[in-house]
Design a protein around this motif. Structure first.
Motif, short mmCIF file in Angstrom:
data_model
loop_
_atom_site.label_atom_id
_atom_site.label_comp_id
_atom_site.label_asym_id
_atom_site.label_seq_id
_atom_site.Cartn_x
_atom_site.Cartn_y
_atom_site.Cartn_z
N ILE A 1 2.01 -5.28 7.30
CA ILE A 1 2.96 -6.30 7.77
C ILE A 1 2.52 -7.69 7.31
O ILE A 1 1.32 -8.01 7.28
CB ILE A 1 3.10 -6.25 9.31
N ASP A 2 3.48 -8.48 6.89
CA ASP A 2 3.23 -9.87 6.49
C ASP A 2 2.34 -10.01 5.25
O ASP A 2 1.71 -11.06 5.05
CB ASP A 2 2.63 -10.69 7.65
N CYS A 3 2.29 -8.98 4.43
CA CYS A 3 1.61 -9.11 3.13
C CYS A 3 2.64 -9.70 2.16
O CYS A 3 3.23 -8.99 1.34
CB CYS A 3 1.09 -7.76 2.65
N SER A 4 2.83 -10.98 2.26
CA SER A 4 3.95 -11.65 1.59
C SER A 4 3.84 -11.67 0.08
O SER A 4 4.82 -11.90 -0.62
CB SER A 4 4.10 -13.08 2.13
N GLY A 5 2.63 -11.43 -0.49
CA GLY A 5 2.45 -11.40 -1.94
C GLY A 5 2.47 -10.00 -2.54
O GLY A 5 2.40 -9.85 -3.76
N LEU A 6 2.60 -8.98 -1.68
CA LEU A 6 2.55 -7.60 -2.15
C LEU A 6 3.78 -7.28 -3.00
O LEU A 6 4.92 -7.41 -2.54
CB LEU A 6 2.47 -6.65 -0.95
N LYS A 7 3.55 -6.84 -4.24
CA LYS A 7 4.65 -6.59 -5.19
C LYS A 7 4.88 -5.12 -5.48
O LYS A 7 6.01 -4.71 -5.74
CB LYS A 7 4.36 -7.32 -6.51
N GLN A 8 3.82 -4.32 -5.43
CA GLN A 8 3.96 -2.91 -5.82
C GLN A 8 3.15 -2.01 -4.91
O GLN A 8 2.00 -2.32 -4.57
CB GLN A 8 3.51 -2.71 -7.27
N LEU B 1 6.41 7.33 7.28
CA LEU B 1 6.10 5.91 7.13
C LEU B 1 6.32 5.27 8.48
O LEU B 1 7.43 5.29 9.02
CB LEU B 1 7.02 5.26 6.09
N PRO B 2 5.28 4.68 9.08
CA PRO B 2 5.36 4.20 10.46
C PRO B 2 6.12 2.88 10.59
O PRO B 2 6.40 2.20 9.59
CB PRO B 2 3.89 4.01 10.83
N SER B 3 6.42 2.52 11.82
CA SER B 3 7.22 1.33 12.10
C SER B 3 6.62 0.07 11.49
O SER B 3 5.40 -0.14 11.56
CB SER B 3 7.36 1.14 13.62
N GLN B 4 7.48 -0.75 10.89
CA GLN B 4 7.13 -2.06 10.36
C GLN B 4 6.00 -2.01 9.33
O GLN B 4 5.25 -2.96 9.17
CB GLN B 4 6.76 -3.01 11.49
N LEU B 5 5.92 -0.91 8.61
CA LEU B 5 4.82 -0.73 7.66
C LEU B 5 4.75 -1.87 6.65
O LEU B 5 3.68 -2.43 6.39
CB LEU B 5 4.97 0.61 6.93
N PHE B 6 5.91 -2.22 6.06
CA PHE B 6 5.95 -3.29 5.05
C PHE B 6 6.84 -4.45 5.53
O PHE B 6 7.43 -5.15 4.71
CB PHE B 6 6.46 -2.75 3.72
N TYR B 7 6.91 -4.65 6.81
CA TYR B 7 7.76 -5.69 7.40
C TYR B 7 7.41 -7.07 6.83
O TYR B 7 6.25 -7.46 6.80
CB TYR B 7 7.59 -5.70 8.91
N GLN B 8 8.41 -7.76 6.33
CA GLN B 8 8.27 -9.11 5.77
C GLN B 8 7.33 -9.16 4.55
O GLN B 8 6.67 -10.17 4.32
CB GLN B 8 7.85 -10.12 6.83
N CYS B 9 7.29 -8.08 3.80
CA CYS B 9 6.61 -8.11 2.49
C CYS B 9 7.66 -8.62 1.50
O CYS B 9 8.28 -7.83 0.76
CB CYS B 9 6.08 -6.73 2.11
N LYS B 10 7.87 -9.89 1.48
CA LYS B 10 9.02 -10.49 0.82
C LYS B 10 8.98 -10.42 -0.71
O LYS B 10 10.01 -10.60 -1.36
CB LYS B 10 9.18 -11.95 1.28
N ALA B 11 7.82 -10.16 -1.30
CA ALA B 11 7.72 -10.05 -2.76
C ALA B 11 7.79 -8.60 -3.23
O ALA B 11 7.81 -8.35 -4.45
CB ALA B 11 6.43 -10.71 -3.25
#
Length: 373
Positions: free
Chosen positions: A159-166, A177-187
C-alpha cells in the motif's frame, strides 16, 4: 624460490583477512544472541551506511533495525530464514537490500514499512510469506517479483508504494490477492498475475491510476468490492466465465473504461459497480443476471447500448441514472420491479415498453427523460 613462496603465502593470508573484514562489515553495530540479531545500534553503523550480516545470524528479530537512519545498504546472508515484524521499519536512508537465494522464508508485518528511499530489493525464491504492510510507504520501490514459493501475502503489503511501476508474480501457488494489496500505487502500469489466482479481494488495485490493462487468470472466481476503483487509465477488462462474484464499486470511476466483458453465471450486478465509467459505450449483461443494483451504471454518460439479461427481475434505484447517450431499452419479460430514478436523466431514451410482469414502478423512474414518448 623461498621468497616467492613467502609472498604467495602472505597474499593468501591477506586475501582471507580482507574477506573476513568485508563479511563482517558493520558487525560492531550489531547485538547478536544465539543466532538471532536482536538490535542494531544506529550510531555505530559505518559511515558508508553498509552492513553485511555475518553467517552466525539465522534470524532478524522484530524492530532490530527500526529507525536506523544511518543504514543505507544491507546484505542478508544465506542462512537467515526469517525477518521479524518491523525489522527495518522507518529506515529512512535504506536504498538497497540484498538477499541471497535459498534463504529467507518469512518477511514479517511492516518489515520494511516506511522506508521511503528503498529502491531495490530481491526477494529470495524461498519466501513463502509476506506479512501485512511489509513494504507500506516504500515510495521509491519501482519493481517487485513475487517469488515462486510465495503462498500467502498479508493485507496492504504494498500500500502507498507510489513509485511502484511493475509487479511480476512468479508464484504458481498463490490463491488470493489480499485487501488493499496495491492500494494507491499510482504509478503501477504493468502487472503479471499468477495462473493459480482464485480471489482478488477488496481494493487490491484501487487508485492504481496508471494501470491500462490487466489479464485476469482463467480460473479466477471472485473480484472484491472496490477492487479496481479509480483505475482511471483502465481501458478494457475481460472477466472470465469462472468468476461468480463481482463486488460493489468494483470498477467505480474507471473513467477510461470503454469495454467490459462480464462472466456468464453472474447473478447480481452490485451497487456502484460501474458508477461514473464515463467512457463505457456498450455492455452485454449475461442472461444469468437477475438483479441490477443501486447506481450500478449511474453516470455512464457514453453508454449507448445495453443488452439486458433474460433472467432479469429487479432494477434498483438509479441503476442507469445519467446515462445520457442511452437511446433504447428492451426490458425482459420477467422484470417485476423498477426502482426510483432507475432511468432518470436518460435524455436520449425515446421509447420503453414495460413488461406485463412489472408489479412495482417506483417514483420518477424516467425523471427528465425529455425525448421519451
Amino acid at each position: 624460490m623461498k621468497t616467492t613462496a613467502l609472498y604467495k603465502y602472505l597474499f593468501i593470508v591477506l586475501f582471507f583477512c580482507a574477506q573476513l573484514v568485508l563479511s563482517q562489515q558493520g558487525i560492531e553495530a550489531l547485538f547478536i544472541k544465539e543466532g538471532v540479531l536482536l538490535k542494531c545500534e544506529d550510531a555505530k553503523i559505518p559511515s558508508d551506511g553498509y552492513i553485511a550480516l555475518p553467517h552466525t545470524v539465522k534470524a532478524i528479530a522484530a524492530e532490530a533495525f527500526k529507525g536506523c537512519t544511518r543504514l543505507q545498504r544491507i546484505s542478508v546472508s544465506g542462512v537467515v530464514t526469517a525477518i521479524g515484524d518491523r525489522a527495518f521499519a522507518e529506515c529512512e536512508s535504506l536504498t538497497k537490500v540484498e538477499m541471497l537465494p535459498n534463504s529467507v522464508t518469512a518477511i514479517g508485518v511492516q518489515a520494511f514499512a516506511f522506508c521511503p528511499n528503498l529502491k531495490e530489493i530481491n526477494l529470495p525464491n524461498t519466501v513463502t510469506t509476506i506479512g501485512e504492510e511489509a513494504f507500506r510507504g516504500c515510495f521509491a520501490l519501482e519493481r517487485v517479483e513475487i517469488p515462486e514459493a510465495t503462498t500467502l501475502i498479508g493485507n496492504r503489503a504494498f500500500i502507498d508504494c507510489s513509485g511502484l511501476k511493475q509487479v511480476v508474480f512468479l508464484s504458481n501457488e498463490l490463491n488470493t490477492l489480499p485487501s488493499q494489496l496495491f492500494y494507491q500505487c499510482k504509478a503501477l502500469a504493468q502487472v503479471t498475475l499468477p495462473p493459480s489466482l482464485r480471489h482478488i479481494k477488496s481494493s487490491v488495485f484501487a487508485y492504481c491510476e496508471s494501470l491500462p490493462e490487466l489479464v485476469l487468470p482463467e480460473k479466477l472466481e471472485s473480484i472484491g468490492d472496490d477492487a479496481f476503483e479509480y483505475c482511471r487509465r483502465l481501458i478494457s477488462i475481460d472477466i472470465p466465465d469462472s468468476v461468480v462474484f463481482v463486488g460493489a464499486s468494483a470498477f467505480n470511476s474507471c473513467s477510461s473504461l470503454m469495454k467490459v466483458k462480464l462472466p456468464y453465471g453472474l447473478r447480481h450486478i452490485l451497487n456502484d459497480t460501474f458508477l461514473d465509467c464515463t467512457s463505457l459505450t456498450a455492455v452485454v449483461i449475461p442472461d444469468t443476471v437477475e438483479k441490477i443494483n443501486i447506481q450500478a451504471f449511474k453516470n455512464c454518460s457514453s453508454l449507448v447500448r445495453v443488452q439486458m439479461p433474460l433472467a432479469l427481475t429487479n432494477i434498483y434505484y438509479a441503476a442507469f441514472y445519467g446515462c445520457k447517450s442511452l437511446q433504447y431499452i428492451d426490458l425482459p419479460d420477467e422484470v417485476k420491479y423498477i426502482g426510483g430514478l432507475a432511468f432518470g436523466e436518460c435524455q436520449n431514451i425515446q421509447t420503453v415498453e414495460l413488461p406485463k410482469a412489472v408489479t412495482v414502478i417506483a417514483s420518477k423512474v424516467f425523471y427528465n427523460c425529455t425525448n421519451l414518448t
